[in-house]
Enzyme design. Sequence first.
Site, PDB file in Angstrom:
ATOM      1  N   CYS A  82      38.844  -5.396  -9.221  1.00 47.63           N
ATOM      2  CA  CYS A  82      38.443  -4.327 -10.125  1.00 47.63           C
ATOM      3  C   CYS A  82      36.986  -3.932  -9.879  1.00 47.63           C
ATOM      4  O   CYS A  82      36.210  -4.678  -9.301  1.00 47.63           O
ATOM      5  CB  CYS A  82      38.608  -4.705 -11.582  1.00 47.63           C
ATOM      6  N   LYS A 122      38.569  -8.479  -2.710  1.00 51.36           N
ATOM      7  CA  LYS A 122      37.426  -9.042  -1.994  1.00 51.36           C
ATOM      8  C   LYS A 122      36.675 -10.041  -2.857  1.00 51.36           C
ATOM      9  O   LYS A 122      36.317 -11.123  -2.412  1.00 51.36           O
ATOM     10  CB  LYS A 122      36.484  -7.913  -1.561  1.00 51.36           C
TER      11      LYS A 122
END
Length: 601
Positions: free
Chosen positions: A2, A596
């Site tokens: 997010c 990530k």
Amino acid sequence: MCGIVGYIGYDNAKELLLKGLEKLEYRGYDSAGIAVVNDDGTKLFKEKGRIAELRKVADNSDEDGTLGIGHTRWATHGVPNYENSHPHQSTSGRFTLVHNGVIENYEELKAEYLSDVTFSSETDTEVIVQLVDYFSRQGLATEDAFTKVVKLLHGSYALGLLDDNDKDTIYVAKNKSPLLVGVGEGFNVIASDALAMLQTTNQYKEIHDHEIVIVKRDTVEIKDLEGHIQQRDTYTAEIDAADAEKGVYDHYMLKEIHEQPAVMRRIIQEYQDEKGNLKIDSEIINDVADADRIYIVAAGTSYHAGLVGKEFIEKWAGVPTEVHVASEFVYNMPLLSEKPLFIYISQSGETADSRAVLVETNKLGHKSLTITNVAGSTLSREADHTLLLHAGPEIAVASTKAYTAQIAVLSILSQIVAKNHGRETDVDLLRELAKVTTAIETIVDDAPKMEQIATDFLKTTRNAFFIGRTIDYNVSLEGALKLKEISYIQAEGFAGGELKHGTIALIEDGTPVIGLATQENVNLSIRGNMKEVVARGAYPCMISMEGLNKEGDTYVIPQVHELLTPLVSVVTMQLISYYAALQRDLDVDKPRNLAKSVTVE
């Protein structure tokens, strides 16, 4: 995982928000949205899928404003669809919210306060915005309503709130999730990381947990939950925007693989004094030297780097070392030594599981060191010490240059501690790292050979195995992770000696097995393991090192110090994995379901 952006100023908010979200794509997401505010109210644009689709929808609308918030969502509560995408609005339409994190008590809050409210999504986020609306209808001013809600929340959150009745403010709060305020002339921004809004400013203020921030065009006011003003200095984000672009490369991952020699040189420069000696802050060395045991805590690729680091610390510095998966450690802390030191390894410095461990060890008063790529990150701020990777922005989800940078920094730390302990080693580390740099350049130049290996061994397979012994086993784990996360080939790394204890049952005709042979003391053993799998139909790919190679080896890496071989051998696996994914026409930089920066536990 997010990402949040926000802008308040006098320019085109819609375009700035979209550009900011594009810079956050690397964090991972499955839907995205923005909200822009003008005299006619708040306009929402939301789409499942890529930001490119969101941009098409937003660009087709004349709606714009000079205030807005945006969000990339990685689904935790509710499937990826329009209704569950952010921003979320209260039923009245007055309040609009973006949220990163997980609210643990949202069902209880919903039952206690909002039983009469009709919800339009399955998310925990909508409960927050509906609660703000609820308390505002009880007569509270927006800031007071927002603060009251924040006090009720249990879990992790980074929040950005708009009030349609106040078109001059973004209300902000955070707990356990990253969020920054960027400062400009006549504008201010919010962002999950500085990279997102470098287009507007490189001046930022940190937000601490349990703080309320009132962001206006010309002011930023930070308060604790009791309303007391908190002073906060502004710092400069030392990031070159050009470093975050692909440049001449087709993918960020390929660019970052090719950047590894330059990263090695930068690390050598940063950790060397004017006399050409290794240098690290003396306080760090003293704390590491005083420890009777070191606990490395990390996740994913950083965990694999920690396994290699353990070899350095024990063999060179002579300090017993354990390596733990952060998500397990936080719930099952082992018996600790009397004088432990904790090393937290995280590319982003925001890994939620590692931070959860750090919070607990801080309570116990144990010394801590973060090894990270991001100055000012949460783990960096909350640990006693920080060693930076100096690797530059890593955008591809699959980590490459951060892994090799982590290993290089751990090697430097270990050598300096060894010297502090009076342990003489036969390693001229700076010279050896220079040799590593040259070796990596050789492999990068051999990229066409790696592409051919990917074609020969992996183009049609559904499974692959990586095997190694001692330090090569640690690298085989990373090689398998790289392959599985971007090519979706089921890949596993194993210790060569464990094959006969179960794994060999999975070998079939044509099963690719990638073996590593860079360690002299186990060279014959790993080759024996490869013969075992070949006898059962495996398709062998042997990666060896000069001086240990045999006729028929698939690829031979240049000779380097045996403990530093992971820095070199892993580059072959990075490139092989890259080309395997490319041959399957997959999104190399943004593999499915992955993020990530994992900022929720």
